[in-house]
Motif scaffolding. Structure first.
Motif, PDB file in Angstrom:
ATOM      1  N   LEU A 141       0.853  -1.184   0.000  1.00  0.00           N
ATOM      2  CA  LEU A 141       0.000   0.000   0.000  1.00  0.00           C
ATOM      3  C   LEU A 141       0.889   1.233   0.000  1.00  0.00           C
ATOM      4  CD1 LEU A 141      -2.868   1.216   0.217  1.00  0.00           C
ATOM      5  CD2 LEU A 141      -2.592   1.101   2.704  1.00  0.00           C
ATOM      6  N   ARG A 142       0.678   2.130  -0.948  1.00  0.00           N
ATOM      7  CA  ARG A 142       1.470   3.366  -1.062  1.00  0.00           C
ATOM      8  C   ARG A 142       0.541   4.552  -0.867  1.00  0.00           C
ATOM      9  NH1 ARG A 142       6.727   1.242  -1.630  1.00  0.00           N
ATOM     10  NH2 ARG A 142       6.525  -0.579  -2.958  1.00  0.00           N
ATOM     11  N   LEU A 143       1.003   5.558  -0.187  1.00  0.00           N
ATOM     12  CA  LEU A 143       0.231   6.770   0.056  1.00  0.00           C
ATOM     13  C   LEU A 143       0.802   7.887  -0.808  1.00  0.00           C
ATOM     14  CD1 LEU A 143      -1.851   8.373   1.756  1.00  0.00           C
ATOM     15  CD2 LEU A 143      -0.023   8.771   3.404  1.00  0.00           C
ATOM     16  N   PHE A 144      -0.033   8.435  -1.688  1.00  0.00           N
ATOM     17  CA  PHE A 144       0.358   9.581  -2.511  1.00  0.00           C
ATOM     18  C   PHE A 144      -0.480  10.763  -2.083  1.00  0.00           C
ATOM     19  CE2 PHE A 144       1.777   6.120  -5.108  1.00  0.00           C
ATOM     20  CZ  PHE A 144       2.901   6.596  -5.746  1.00  0.00           C
ATOM     21  N   SER A 145       0.147  11.883  -1.857  1.00  0.00           N
ATOM     22  CA  SER A 145      -0.561  13.104  -1.483  1.00  0.00           C
ATOM     23  C   SER A 145      -0.107  14.211  -2.413  1.00  0.00           C
ATOM     24  CB  SER A 145      -0.261  13.484  -0.038  1.00  0.00           C
ATOM     25  OG  SER A 145      -0.647  12.452   0.837  1.00  0.00           O
ATOM     26  N   THR A 146      -1.045  15.028  -2.845  1.00  0.00           N
ATOM     27  CA  THR A 146      -0.689  16.139  -3.722  1.00  0.00           C
ATOM     28  C   THR A 146      -1.253  17.433  -3.171  1.00  0.00           C
ATOM     29  OG1 THR A 146      -2.650  15.818  -5.093  1.00  0.00           O
ATOM     30  CG2 THR A 146      -0.650  14.712  -5.802  1.00  0.00           C
ATOM     31  N   VAL A 147      -0.508  18.487  -3.379  1.00  0.00           N
ATOM     32  CA  VAL A 147      -0.956  19.835  -3.057  1.00  0.00           C
ATOM     33  C   VAL A 147      -0.578  20.681  -4.259  1.00  0.00           C
ATOM     34  CG1 VAL A 147      -0.664  21.834  -1.560  1.00  0.00           C
ATOM     35  CG2 VAL A 147      -0.577  19.534  -0.586  1.00  0.00           C
ATOM     36  N   ILE A 148      -1.534  21.350  -4.835  1.00  0.00           N
ATOM     37  CA  ILE A 148      -1.266  22.223  -5.974  1.00  0.00           C
ATOM     38  C   ILE A 148      -1.816  23.598  -5.640  1.00  0.00           C
ATOM     39  CG2 ILE A 148      -1.725  22.653  -8.412  1.00  0.00           C
ATOM     40  CD1 ILE A 148      -1.908  19.593  -8.735  1.00  0.00           C
ATOM     41  N   MET A 149      -0.969  24.608  -5.772  1.00  0.00           N
ATOM     42  CA  MET A 149      -1.399  25.984  -5.516  1.00  0.00           C
ATOM     43  C   MET A 149      -0.494  26.917  -6.301  1.00  0.00           C
ATOM     44  SD  MET A 149      -0.120  26.590  -1.633  1.00  0.00           S
ATOM     45  CE  MET A 149       0.965  25.353  -0.982  1.00  0.00           C
TER      46      MET A 149
END
Length: 188
Positions: free
Chosen positions: A163-171
């Protein structure tokens, strides 16, 4: 209660995270996974998640005179529409963002507590990239990124899969609009 309040409450968010693997769970199995949440509190938040249609009761099993409910996450229910995003105050956005980053920090801390930590093997990294994109190019970038996420999100758990956790923040960065045009030219 609105959907964002239901999702982003710290305890409910923790419960939702347990279901992101696509598996069904009973309150009993969930209680073992989130053993820092008192049982009465867990049941209260499960009830809220069912009432807000984020969790669904997908089975009911008769066990010694009681009914054991089996829960599953409705992935479409945790998607937040652009209209819902627009109707949130700036203060609430900041609160939700701080909660998001706190949860991310907590996940990373849990990773670092493992007996063996291997950044290269585990594919762990954190980085920030800067792009100069028009609004249309940003929309295309997001569409491309979503296609990649969709492709890989359909993989089922397996013996060789982790299980891999990907998180994104775009601003937008510090430069935006006229400042950007003046400093770097306004051509495409």
């Amino acid at each position: 209660m609105n959907k964002l309040d239901a999702i982003l409450h710290p305890i409910r968010f923790k419960i939702i995270q347990r279901f992101l693997d696509g598996k069904k769970r009973t309150a009993k199995t969930l209680a073992k996974e989130v053993d820092d949440i008192p049982q009465a509190t867990l049941y209260r938040h499960l009830d809220t998640l069912v009432k807000t249609n984020i969790l669904q009761v997908v089975e009911e099993n008769q066990i010694r005179g009681t009914i054991e409910k089996v829960y599953a996450l409705d992935l479409s229910a945790i998607q937040i529409s652009p209209e819902e995003i627009q109707n949130i105050s700036k203060e609430d956005h900041l609160q939700y963002f701080m909660f998001f980053t706190a949860q991310l920090t907590k996940e990373f801390e849990a990773y670092l507590q493992r007996e063996t930590v291997d950044f290269a093997r585990d594919g762990v990294g954190y980085r920030q990239r800067h792009f100069y994109l028009s609004d249309d190019e940003l929309q295309q970038f997001m569409a491309d990124l979503n296609k990649v996420f969709q492709k890989y999100s359909n993989y089922a758990p397996g013996e060789k899969r982790t299980l891999r956790l990907f998180s994104t923040v775009i601003m937008p960065g510090a430069e935006r609009g006229e400042k950007n045009d003046e400093k770097h030219g306004s051509g495409n």
